[in-house]
Write a protein that holds these residues in place. Structure first.
Motif, short mmCIF file in Angstrom:
data_model
loop_
_atom_site.label_atom_id
_atom_site.label_comp_id
_atom_site.label_asym_id
_atom_site.label_seq_id
_atom_site.Cartn_x
_atom_site.Cartn_y
_atom_site.Cartn_z
N LYS A 103 27.84 25.28 -22.06
CA LYS A 103 26.80 25.33 -23.07
C LYS A 103 27.02 24.20 -24.08
O LYS A 103 28.14 23.93 -24.50
N VAL A 104 25.92 23.55 -24.44
CA VAL A 104 25.98 22.39 -25.32
C VAL A 104 25.20 22.68 -26.60
O VAL A 104 24.12 23.29 -26.56
N SER A 105 25.73 22.24 -27.73
CA SER A 105 25.04 22.38 -29.01
C SER A 105 25.44 21.20 -29.88
O SER A 105 26.38 20.45 -29.56
N PHE A 106 24.73 20.99 -30.98
CA PHE A 106 25.12 19.91 -31.88
C PHE A 106 25.25 20.45 -33.30
O PHE A 106 24.48 21.28 -33.75
N HIS A 107 26.27 19.93 -33.97
CA HIS A 107 26.62 20.40 -35.31
C HIS A 107 27.03 19.19 -36.14
O HIS A 107 28.06 18.57 -35.87
N GLY A 108 26.20 18.84 -37.13
CA GLY A 108 26.51 17.68 -37.96
C GLY A 108 26.55 16.42 -37.13
O GLY A 108 25.58 16.05 -36.49
N ASP A 109 27.70 15.76 -37.12
CA ASP A 109 27.83 14.50 -36.38
C ASP A 109 28.58 14.67 -35.07
O ASP A 109 29.14 13.72 -34.53
N GLN A 110 28.57 15.92 -34.53
CA GLN A 110 29.28 16.18 -33.28
C GLN A 110 28.43 16.98 -32.30
O GLN A 110 27.59 17.79 -32.69
N VAL A 111 28.69 16.75 -31.02
CA VAL A 111 28.15 17.57 -29.94
C VAL A 111 29.27 18.49 -29.49
O VAL A 111 30.39 18.04 -29.24
N PHE A 112 28.97 19.80 -29.42
CA PHE A 112 29.95 20.78 -28.96
C PHE A 112 29.67 21.15 -27.51
O PHE A 112 28.51 21.33 -27.12
N VAL A 113 30.72 21.25 -26.72
CA VAL A 113 30.62 21.75 -25.35
C VAL A 113 31.52 22.97 -25.24
O VAL A 113 32.72 22.89 -25.55
N ASP A 114 30.94 24.10 -24.82
CA ASP A 114 31.71 25.34 -24.70
C ASP A 114 31.64 25.87 -23.28
O ASP A 114 30.57 25.86 -22.65
N GLY A 115 32.77 26.34 -22.79
CA GLY A 115 32.84 26.93 -21.47
C GLY A 115 33.68 28.20 -21.52
O GLY A 115 34.55 28.35 -22.40
N PRO A 116 33.43 29.16 -20.63
CA PRO A 116 34.19 30.42 -20.61
C PRO A 116 35.69 30.18 -20.58
O PRO A 116 36.20 29.43 -19.74
N GLY A 117 36.40 30.81 -21.53
CA GLY A 117 37.86 30.71 -21.54
C GLY A 117 38.39 29.39 -22.06
O GLY A 117 39.60 29.14 -21.97
N MET A 118 37.52 28.56 -22.63
CA MET A 118 37.96 27.24 -23.10
C MET A 118 37.72 27.10 -24.60
O MET A 118 36.75 27.64 -25.14
#
Length: 327
Positions: A103-118
């Motif tokens: 899953k990808v999202s953006f927050h301020g000046d960063q892109v976040f990538v999240d994955g199960p257990g990570m």
């Protein structure tokens, strides 16, 4: 000494050129006006989706800029990050359906990538371009380049995917982009010089109507969603399914203009279950698409949705009217 005849002659020439220029402008304006009269209201934008990291999860937004390189929101442009294999070739859900769980999202000046257990992988939106970190890569047959996002990002992706040698690249401003017009297609390539993207498969945009998806679902024994097809722009047309196949150009809202390129050919990515991170056992919805949407002109792959290129950039909102100039 300049004579009166010379002055009069120069004034005559200047006046003639001015009149010709004005006539040319007026004719061009009239031609554009005539063309605009042929646009018809065909529907409204019902969804906008940005996919910052190629083949990872998308972000549904209400408003975005239709930049020439893809939908852009808060400085994040569609498919400008990409995971590559050790040889520099792109990695996608075709080979690694587990990517659909990211899953990808953006927050301020960063892109976040999240994955199960990570833990969350955080990527800067505007990293400093260091020439030694610019790597060669490839999307299909097109050779391009990207800024390496570093060892931490690489280790994160390798750990999640269970593969070695993966890298995360970013198509930073100034780096080489994919030139859609240079791609060779058996049925011809309608893209024009300057139709570019970062890491998209072809055009910078893919458009699909809700009616086309509804038609597909009416022929399936299970329901699929837009998530299977990853369109940037979804249109509700109140018309027959696949009306978008007949559009030549579109205007969205007051300012954004796009050219429709060619139909989007579909592959096994459509079979990926994004909740499970694996392909369907029955090969659906691809098998049904092959039965319903295969045409000799496009070979063995079914078509579903249309690739697009931007002629005039503009802000697009969910709910905006969509006008089409038909083929």
């Amino acid at each position: 000494m300049v004579s009166g005849d010379d002055i009069n002659g120069s004034a005559y020439i200047f006046g003639t050129l001015a009149v010709a220029s004005a006539a040319k402008y007026a004719f061009g304006a009239y031609t554009r006006w005539q063309k605009l009269q042929r646009f018809e209201l065909v529907g409204r934008v019902s969804a906008l989706n940005v996919f910052p990291v190629k083949s990872c999860g998308g972000i549904s937004v209400q408003r975005a800029l239709s930049s020439r390189l893809g939908l852009r929101v808060q400085g994040v442009t569609d498919r400008h990050w990409m995971v590559t294999r050790p040889n520099g070739d792109f990695l996608s859900q075709r080979q690694a359906p587990k990517m659909s769980l990211l899953k990808v999202s953006f927050h301020g000046d960063q892109v976040f990538v999240d994955g199960p257990g990570m833990p969350t992988l955080k990527l800067p939106i505007n990293p400093t371009v260091v020439p030694s970190l610019v790597k060669k890569c490839r999307v299909w047959e097109w050779r391009t380049e990207g800024l390496d996002c570093g060892q931490e990002a690489a280790d994160w992706m390798c750990s999640f995917m269970g593969q070695e040698g993966l890298r995360v690249l970013f198509s930073a401003p100034g780096l080489r982009k994919r030139e859609s017009s240079e791609e060779i297609k058996p049925w011809g390539n309608p893209a024009l010089l300057g139709d570019q993207s970062a890491y998209s498969d072809f055009g910078a945009y893919m458009l699909l109507s809700e009616e086309s998806l509804n038609f597909l679902n009416s022929n399936l024994n299970k329901k699929v969603t837009m998530r299977n097809f990853r369109p940037n722009i979804v249109v509700s047309t109140n018309a027959a399914a696949f009306d978008e196949d007949n559009w030549h150009e579109i205007k969205i809202g007051d300012k954004a203009y796009m050219r429709m390129l060619d139909p989007c050919t579909r592959c096994t990515m459509t079979t990926v279950n994004g909740d499970l991170g694996e392909k369907s056992k029955d090969g659906e919805p691809l098998e049904t698409l092959k039965r319903l949407r295969c045409f000799p002109a496009y070979g063995a792959a079914p078509i579903f949705g249309v690739n697009c290129a931007v002629d005039v950039e503009g802000t697009i909102n969910v709910g905006d009217p969509v006008y089409a100039l038909r083929k």
